[in-house]
Design an enzyme around this catalytic site. Sequence first.
Site, short mmCIF file in Angstrom:
data_model
loop_
_atom_site.label_atom_id
_atom_site.label_comp_id
_atom_site.label_asym_id
_atom_site.label_seq_id
_atom_site.Cartn_x
_atom_site.Cartn_y
_atom_site.Cartn_z
N TYR A 9 0.86 -1.19 0.00
CA TYR A 9 0.00 0.00 0.00
C TYR A 9 0.89 1.24 0.00
CZ TYR A 9 -4.16 -2.73 1.10
OH TYR A 9 -5.20 -3.61 1.05
N TRP A 45 -14.00 -2.48 -2.01
CA TRP A 45 -13.01 -2.07 -1.02
C TRP A 45 -13.73 -1.36 0.12
CZ3 TRP A 45 -9.05 2.47 -1.28
CH2 TRP A 45 -8.05 2.26 -0.32
#
Length: 326
Positions: free
Chosen positions: A53, A263
């Site tokens: 990420y 998500w």
Amino acid sequence: MKQVQFEKPGRPGDVAICVDVPDPVISSADQVLVRVDAFPINPADLLLFRGVYPRNPANGDALGNEATGIVEAVGANVRSVAPGDRVISLRTNNWRERLSLKETELIKLAPEIGMETAAILKVNPATALLMLKSFTDLSPGDWVIQNAANSAVGRAVIEIAGRQGIRTLNVVRRENLADDLRALGGDHVIVESDDLAERVAAITGQSGLKLGIDAVGGAATGRLAQALGPAAMLVVYGAMSGQAMQADAGQFVFKDLRLRGFWLTKFLAEAPRQTVISLYETLSDLALDGAFKPEISGRFNVSNIQAALNHAEETMGRGKTLVTFD
Ligand SMILES: NC(=O)c1ccc[n+]([C@@H]2O[C@H](COP(=O)([O-])OP(=O)(O)OC[C@H]3O[C@@H](n4cnc5c(N)ncnc54)[C@H](OP(=O)(O)O)[C@@H]3O)[C@@H](O)[C@H]2O)c1
């Protein structure tokens, strides 16, 4: 207070440190001070350490997707929670002994839900519920197929679908998970194989599957697509194989399949507050009904965060690692 952080990406157990930092204080009337007692380690947390990420030092790298704790103090304008309430944090950057949150960044839970279920309620059960209800209309008797069915999300899918009369086909990698997942309410458990579509058709007959849920990627995505019925929805929420999705275009063209991603972080950032409150009311009711009892594979104190992270990587899929501040 104690706080988990890391300086550079790497193997989580090598780069994580537990440090002492000053306690936060209530600095505005809408703030709530929470003493965190537990957090679980999720796959996404491990990926953050590994640099998958993007880093964002402005928000402490957003380390820690979940945490539960008890309200210690509230600002003058706070109405929905009071000292002593059990809450979960809705934001990231949660692996700290004390959190200073806005009233809108937390959800109050019934004390009967307990610390361990509260610790895991935000991410996986919410993801399961939203994937079941947001992408296609399902009625009792309809079929859903999912892979990684043994994951915490997969187990929550089984529990929620079962309570709604929706039938589940649960694809796993290990035969010895079958009894466990059936005991949870899973209708069928199938070990992943190239003839998945034929084996699914032998179970469901003419009633085409309306929803496929993919957490694996690679060739597993294509096998789900093959098993789905006409105009079905395939929802992708993870890529545990680390492989790019592979699917036969013909499955999408001739069967008119739809492909969507999900998500939870985006959902929580964008959904109106009342929608989020309703979501967690539904999940709380399910938890009080006995759903989402976490499988805990190991319990660690935060001062031992490196061992906790090593354990989480080694036992992924075999229960959650829970970290406490006691
Ligand atoms: N998009 C979102 O909003 C969202 C929200 C929550 C979770 N997720 C994602 O959902 C996935 C599951 O999360 P979780 O917390 O439920 O995980 P978990 O409980 O730790 O379980 C991990 C699962 O992944 C399976 N797995 C691991 N490596 C695999 C591989 N190479 N091929 C196939 N399966 C593999 C495991 O299967 P075995 O049991 O056979 O080992 C296990 O079922 C993760 O990718 C996570 O990042 C996404």
